[in-house]
Every structure is written in C-alpha cells, then in structure tokens.
Scaffold this motif. Structure first.
Motif, PDB file in Angstrom:
ATOM      1  N   GLU A 162       0.904  -1.171   0.138  1.00 29.21           N
ATOM      2  CA  GLU A 162      -0.069   0.118  -0.001  1.00 29.21           C
ATOM      3  C   GLU A 162       1.035   1.224   0.036  1.00 29.21           C
ATOM      4  O   GLU A 162       0.307   2.283  -0.674  1.00 29.21           O
ATOM      5  N   ILE A 163       1.896   1.170   0.793  1.00 27.67           N
ATOM      6  CA  ILE A 163       2.873   2.298   0.821  1.00 27.67           C
ATOM      7  C   ILE A 163       3.474   2.478  -0.593  1.00 27.67           C
ATOM      8  O   ILE A 163       3.692   3.640  -1.057  1.00 27.67           O
ATOM      9  N   GLN A 164       3.833   1.359  -1.179  1.00 25.65           N
ATOM     10  CA  GLN A 164       4.609   1.540  -2.585  1.00 25.65           C
ATOM     11  C   GLN A 164       3.878   2.225  -3.650  1.00 25.65           C
ATOM     12  O   GLN A 164       4.277   3.021  -4.192  1.00 25.65           O
ATOM     13  N   TRP A 165       2.343   1.691  -3.669  1.00 28.78           N
ATOM     14  CA  TRP A 165       1.609   2.075  -4.786  1.00 28.78           C
ATOM     15  C   TRP A 165       0.820   3.449  -4.383  1.00 28.78           C
ATOM     16  O   TRP A 165       0.336   4.292  -5.163  1.00 28.78           O
ATOM     17  N   SER A 166       0.646   3.823  -3.062  1.00 28.58           N
ATOM     18  CA  SER A 166      -0.214   4.912  -2.778  1.00 28.58           C
ATOM     19  C   SER A 166       0.556   6.057  -2.186  1.00 28.58           C
ATOM     20  O   SER A 166       0.351   7.337  -2.597  1.00 28.58           O
ATOM     21  N   PHE A 167       1.588   5.682  -1.445  1.00 30.64           N
ATOM     22  CA  PHE A 167       2.593   6.625  -0.913  1.00 30.64           C
ATOM     23  C   PHE A 167       3.788   6.969  -1.656  1.00 30.64           C
ATOM     24  O   PHE A 167       3.863   8.423  -1.830  1.00 30.64           O
ATOM     25  N   GLU A 172       6.369  11.097  -6.877  1.00 30.05           N
ATOM     26  CA  GLU A 172       6.955  11.688  -8.128  1.00 30.05           C
ATOM     27  C   GLU A 172       5.850  12.679  -8.546  1.00 30.05           C
ATOM     28  O   GLU A 172       6.270  13.890  -8.886  1.00 30.05           O
ATOM     29  N   MET A 173       4.570  13.077  -8.115  1.00 31.56           N
ATOM     30  CA  MET A 173       3.662  13.832  -8.208  1.00 31.56           C
ATOM     31  C   MET A 173       3.957  14.996  -7.244  1.00 31.56           C
ATOM     32  O   MET A 173       3.813  16.324  -7.981  1.00 31.56           O
ATOM     33  N   LEU A 174       4.405  14.788  -6.222  1.00 34.24           N
ATOM     34  CA  LEU A 174       4.632  16.029  -5.043  1.00 34.24           C
ATOM     35  C   LEU A 174       6.078  16.774  -5.761  1.00 34.24           C
ATOM     36  O   LEU A 174       6.181  17.821  -5.215  1.00 34.24           O
ATOM     37  N   VAL A 175       6.630  16.225  -6.542  1.00 37.55           N
ATOM     38  CA  VAL A 175       7.816  16.895  -7.197  1.00 37.55           C
ATOM     39  C   VAL A 175       7.533  17.762  -8.527  1.00 37.55           C
ATOM     40  O   VAL A 175       7.904  18.538  -8.652  1.00 37.55           O
ATOM     41  N   LYS A 176       6.813  16.639  -9.275  1.00 40.94           N
ATOM     42  CA  LYS A 176       6.765  16.955 -10.770  1.00 40.94           C
ATOM     43  C   LYS A 176       5.568  18.210 -10.767  1.00 40.94           C
ATOM     44  O   LYS A 176       5.894  19.265 -11.548  1.00 40.94           O
ATOM     45  N   GLN A 177       4.440  17.669 -10.172  1.00 41.51           N
ATOM     46  CA  GLN A 177       3.262  18.699 -10.345  1.00 41.51           C
ATOM     47  C   GLN A 177       3.481  19.966  -9.826  1.00 41.51           C
ATOM     48  O   GLN A 177       3.191  21.050 -10.394  1.00 41.51           O
ATOM     49  N   PRO A 326      -2.070  18.968 -13.098  1.00 37.19           N
ATOM     50  CA  PRO A 326      -1.195  18.634 -12.016  1.00 37.19           C
ATOM     51  C   PRO A 326      -2.130  19.034 -10.557  1.00 37.19           C
ATOM     52  O   PRO A 326      -1.756  18.376  -9.951  1.00 37.19           O
ATOM     53  N   ALA A 327      -2.852  20.186 -10.719  1.00 33.24           N
ATOM     54  CA  ALA A 327      -3.369  20.197  -9.612  1.00 33.24           C
ATOM     55  C   ALA A 327      -4.535  19.327  -9.054  1.00 33.24           C
ATOM     56  O   ALA A 327      -4.702  18.928  -7.989  1.00 33.24           O
ATOM     57  N   LYS A 328      -5.184  18.485 -10.103  1.00 34.84           N
ATOM     58  CA  LYS A 328      -5.953  17.415  -9.672  1.00 34.84           C
ATOM     59  C   LYS A 328      -5.394  16.470  -9.530  1.00 34.84           C
ATOM     60  O   LYS A 328      -5.522  15.625  -8.683  1.00 34.84           O
ATOM     61  N   MET A 334      -3.119  13.508  -2.577  1.00 38.95           N
ATOM     62  CA  MET A 334      -3.511  13.977  -1.198  1.00 38.95           C
ATOM     63  C   MET A 334      -4.355  12.505  -0.543  1.00 38.95           C
ATOM     64  O   MET A 334      -4.330  12.220   0.647  1.00 38.95           O
ATOM     65  N   TYR A 335      -5.492  12.262  -1.545  1.00 35.62           N
ATOM     66  CA  TYR A 335      -6.186  10.968  -1.181  1.00 35.62           C
ATOM     67  C   TYR A 335      -5.385   9.784  -0.889  1.00 35.62           C
ATOM     68  O   TYR A 335      -5.608   9.231   0.149  1.00 35.62           O
TER      69      TYR A 335
END
Length: 610
Positions: A162-167, A172-177, A326-328, A334-335
């Motif tokens: 769960e951590i691998q696929w969700s966290f 990647e998003m929290l850096v790129k977006q 990216p905002a989406k 966050m979910y």
C-alpha cells in the motif's frame, strides 16, 4: 506530513537519485510549459494577429524583458514571412517542428525522472521490508502471543505494498506537479497578471472542498488493512489446523468466520473506494468550472477591453488547463497519502515496538559453562498470575535434571527463561555466577541446544534443516550428527537422500523421523547445555525407543534439562524435580522418589496402569 517523515528516512540512502529525479522534473516542467507557449506564435500566424516588427529590438534590461521577447519573436516571424514565398506556411512548419522538439525533450525528461523514481521506490520498499522482517525476528516470543501471525504477515505484505503504490507513487507527483504549476504560473503571470489573479480566487475554494471529502479516507483505510490482517490470520490458522477442522466437522464454522471477514473487507473497501473515486470527477468538475469562468472573464478582455489578443488568450487557456491537470493530480495524491497513512502507522507499530528483552552495552560473550546454572528466587508471570514464585535451583555442570509434573506447573516456563525467550519478573538466573542479562543473547543461546515436543522444521532439504545449527558444516559432519540421532538410515532412504525437500514443517516425514531430524540439528550444534522439552511425548513406542536412544547419546557429558511427560525416559536422571503450581514439591533420584511413595510415585503408578 507526520507519515511522510516516517518514510523519508528510508528515502535518504537514495538521495543522489532523488536529486537527479528533481533535475529531470525541472526540465520536464520547463519543456512542458515551453511547448504550450510555442503554440501562441502559431495561433497568431493562423489568425493573422501577430504584430509586424521591422526593426530589430534592443535589449534594455530585465524590467523590459517581456516586450523585448515579444518583439524579438515578432521580428523573426516578420522577416520569415515577408522574405519568402508562402512565408506563413514556412513559419507554421518551423513552429510545428519546434513544438515537436519541445515535446520530445519533455517526454525524455519525464522518462528519466520515472526511471530514477523507480529505483527509489523499489529500493525503499526493499529496505522497509528488510527492516520490518529484521524487527519481527528480533522481537521476543511474548510479542507474538498477543499478535495474530496473519496480521503480522499482512503488515509486511499488504501494508508495505500500500505504501509502495499509494505513498511512494505520489512522491513523483509531489515533485513534478508543483514544478509544472510553478513554471506555468510564471508564464501565465507574464502573459496576463490580471487574468492569473482572477484564477486564484477559485483555487482555495476547490482545495477546501477536496480536503473535506478526503478527511475520512484514513479511518476507512485503517479498517480495510485490519480486516486484511484478520483474513490472512484465518487462512493461516485454517491451513495449520486443517486436520482438526475436518476431524471435528468444523468446516462450516470456519467458513462462516471467513465469510464474515471477507464481507467486512467488502463493506469497508466499498466505502474507501467510493470516497476515493469521487476525487477524479470532483476535480474535473471544479476544473471545468474554473475554465468556464476564465473563458467568460478572458473573453471580455479580448472582445471588450482589447487588453489581450486572441492567440495569447488561447495560449493562456492552454496554460490554465496545464495547471489544472497537476492540481487534480495533487488532490488525488492527497487522497492516496491519507489512505497510505494507516499502513504507515501499522508498520511503525512494529518498527517502534521496544524489545523488552534488551541487551546491556557491556554484556559479555560467553563460550562455555564452567561450573553451574543457578536460579535464585525467580518469579515469573505471563499476565496476572505467577507461574513461578520464589523458585530456586542449582544445576551443576554435566548434570541431567528432569522436571516432571502436571500441565501448568511451570516446567516449560523454566525452559523458556534460561535462553531468555522471556525475562524473569523477580530474582536472577546466572551461569558461572554471571547474570544471563549480562551475557549477549547470541552467545547465551549459542550455549544451548533445544529439542521441543513439536519438531520445528522448514520447507527445505534435510541437509539444510540440520545444518541450520552450523551453516558451514560439511556433509560428513551432518551425516555424523544424523547417525548419533538415529536419523541417517531413514534420510538415506529418501529419494535424494540429504538433498530431499522434506516439505512444509517436515510434512513428508513421520513424527519420529521429524523428531530425530531436530535432534540431529541439536547434535550438530554441539552445545554445552541441552534443553529437551517433552521431546518424546508425541511418539509411538518404536519411535520413542529410537529417539530416546538418540537423546541419551547427546546428553552424555552435557548439562541437560529434561522436561518429561513419559517418566520411563528419565529414570537415569541425576536429579528429578516434581513441580506443582510453580514450586518444587519433591526432588531426588528415581529410586529415592519411588521409595518415598509421594507425588512422583503416584505419577509413575498412573503411567504404569496406562
């Protein structure tokens, strides 16, 4: 954020890949934005809105950078359009090639970022699993009397996944977006400060709505993970006790328990997915609302105020869409973080559990027993009631001490206290005058060989099961130990002899064979102390004779502690202790205790009648 901190320490060893990933994402965000900006000149050429500039502009400093860049682009386009036949078509071709090149570099940077993120993500998961497993191995046996094995398995499998696929996926998003948003905002501000400011009125409203919906995700996720633990526990218990389940016709009872667990997983998973699934449509609805409002407000600026041209406005709209995607993604991330937070907590529960069987920093390494094992006024309880109370015993080197008595009298507890599977609540246990708490756990347990009632074997070859006691043992050493344990003959009859896989828990062997294999393992270890916990109680008469013969061989010239159910096996012990409710009520040699005609005599008589 608290959950992120718990995971960050696993990311730190991969910091060089993190830095490279960030650099790649910077280029990705830059080329992503430039590829959209490059469409503005193309749109102006198509709509014939581009301003003709015939004089090459002169750079006049950063304060005039925007008009300088605009005029430079228009000057280049003017030169190309008016100097050649079909100049507009040629310019469109140049701009089309430029956009393709920018998209190529954008996707190349994206691939490189994902490549290094894959190394980070898989490395973190490997390290996390290794640390959890190491902790599981190091925690005392008492920890697992209160935890279901299936729940522990769920934590190292389901929760880590769960951590691998969700966290980790959202890292990647929290850096790129945010980088995409940053570069896009800079360009949007450069194109129209007024229109950009107008957009920011709606962003906090959108964020608030998304936050309100995601608030309950963590609790729902925790329920799902707990039920997954129950699910695995039930499967593990069913497979371990399948013979009893079938023998007592209890299939329906176990099925009902299993169905109840899967129904709970179904119910909690639905709630979780319903809440999670609303993220995408909600984000899209909010995004379309913002775009529609921009169209209305920006349209006024083009048609009425004339403060922005059509090509620039369409380019601005493309950038606005570029910021909404990216905002989406960030809202979806966050979910995911909320959902994975429950898994982080469950793994941290294991990693942060303090081991009560601690080791002093000045603990000594002990290699042999010189004189004696001594227990002085020891008391021990598992929960509320004391199993042993003010118990004292001295076992001199080379003695064979037998412990007999009814179930619950404290015999097996003593066998667990000497190797420090549990620690005494009061009193001390010493070896040669040294408190076992001041001896390293590794060297303390290396002094002891353990043979239990239930032979614990692993799904591996006969050779590997025996050599577990001495990993560097040669085949000849393993064979020698097997001969002493009366195991060599039956091992030689196996299809691949010592290389034969004996199955899960030694399932392909008989009870006597499994026990002799575990004795061979203890013989190979060649320890000065041997602990035999009802090693023959579950065997038939023929197997018992073979095992007893093997046990007598390994007890020679060793300090032996024998917990016996069958009293015929301990008649030659140097000292027999009869225990009741954690106390010694009789002690002596076999003949002495028979002569007394006390509790021991009653036990022997009862077994003789059997």
């Amino acid at each position: 954020m608290k959950d992120l901190k718990k995971v960050v320490r696993f990311i730190f060893p991969y910091k060089k890949y993190v830095i490279i990933n960030i650099i790649c994402n910077i280029f990705y965000a830059l080329f992503s934005t430039l590829s959209l900006i490059a469409s503005i000149p193309m749109l102006n050429v198509l709509f014939e809105n581009n301003q003709r500039v015939y004089v090459k502009p002169i750079y006049q400093g950063l304060s005039e950078i925007k008009p300088y860049l605009e005029n430079s682009i228009n000057y280049f386009l003017t030169q190309q359009i008016e100097s050649k036949t079909n100049g507009e078509t040629l310019v469109l071709a140049y701009l089309a090639v430029l956009i393709v090149v920018l998209f190529f570099f954008k996707n190349l940077a994206n691939y490189a970022a994902l490549y290094f993120m894959t190394i980070i993500r898989n490395g973190v998961i490997r390290d996390m699993r290794n640390e959890v497993y190491s902790k599981i191995i190091n925690l005392p046996i008492s920890f697992y009397t209160e935890k279901r094995k299936g729940d522990v398995i769920s934590r190292i499998t389901n929760d880590v996944s769960e951590i691998q696929w969700s966290f980790l996926s959202v890292l990647e998003m929290l850096v790129k977006q945010p980088l995409i948003i940053l570069f896009t905002l800079i360009m949007m501000l450069a194109l129209s400060f007024k229109l950009t400011l107008f957009i920011f009125v709606f962003i906090p409203i959108s964020g608030l709505i998304i936050a309100l919906i995601g608030k309950k995700l963590r609790a729902s996720s925790d329920k799902v993970q707990r039920e997954n633990g129950q699910f695995l526990s039930h499967v593990e218990e069913t497979l371990s006790g399948l013979k009893i389940v079938k023998g007592f016709v209890a299939e329906d009872i176990f099925k009902n328990k299993f169905f109840s667990t899967t129904n709970n997983i179904f119910k909690f998973s639905n709630k979780l997915m319903f809440r999670q699934s609303i993220a995408t449509p909600l984000s899209e609805l909010l995004g379309v609302t913002v775009i529609t409002v921009i169209l209305w407000y920006g349209g006024k600026m083009v048609l009425i105020d004339k403060s922005i041209d059509g090509g620039t406005f369409i380019g601005f709209m493309l950038l606005a869409y570029n910021i909404l995607t990216p905002a989406k993604n960030i809202s979806t991330a966050m979910y995911s973080i909320k959902r994975a937070g429950a898994s982080v907590d469950r793994i941290s529960d294991i990693l942060e559990t303090k081991n009560p069987i601690d080791e002093n920093t000045n603990s000594i390494h002990k290699e042999d027993v010189i004189s004696e094992i001594k227990m002085e006024n020891i008391s021990f309880k598992y929960k509320d009631d004391y199993v042993l109370k003010n118990f004292s015993l001295t076992i001199e080197k080379g003695m064979t001490v037998a412990l007999v008595g009814q179930s619950g009298s404290g015999k097996s507890t003593l066998a667990n206290l000497i190797p420090r599977f549990y620690d005494v609540n009061e009193g001390t246990i010493t070896i040669d005058g040294v408190n076992i708490k001041n001896i390293t756990k590794t060297s303390l347990r290396s002094l002891m060989g353990l043979v239990t009632q239930d032979a614990i074997l692993f799904n591996d070859s006969a050779y590997n099961n025996i050599s577990l006691a001495k990993p560097d043992a040669t085949l000849e050493e393993v064979k020698k130990a097997s001969k002493i344990a009366n195991a060599h003959e039956f091992i030689n009859d196996l299809p691949q002899k010592y290389d034969t896989n004996i199955g899960d828990g030694g399932g392909s062997l008989s009870g006597g064979q499994k026990q002799r294999l575990s004795i061979a393992r203890a013989v190979l270890k060649n320890p000065p102390i041997m602990i035999l916990d009802e090693a023959t109680s579950a065997l038939d008469t023929e197997s018992e004779k073979l095992v007893q013969d093997a046990l007598e061989k390994i007890m020679q010239n060793r300090t032996s502690i024998v917990i016996a159910h069958r009293l015929s096996t301990i008649q030659n012990a140097d000292l027999i202790l009869v225990m009741k409710k954690g106390k010694i009520i009789e002690q002596g040699k076999h003949e002495e205790l028979i002569t007394k005609k006390g509790e021991y005599y009653k036990l022997v008589t009862m077994q003789s009648l059997d």
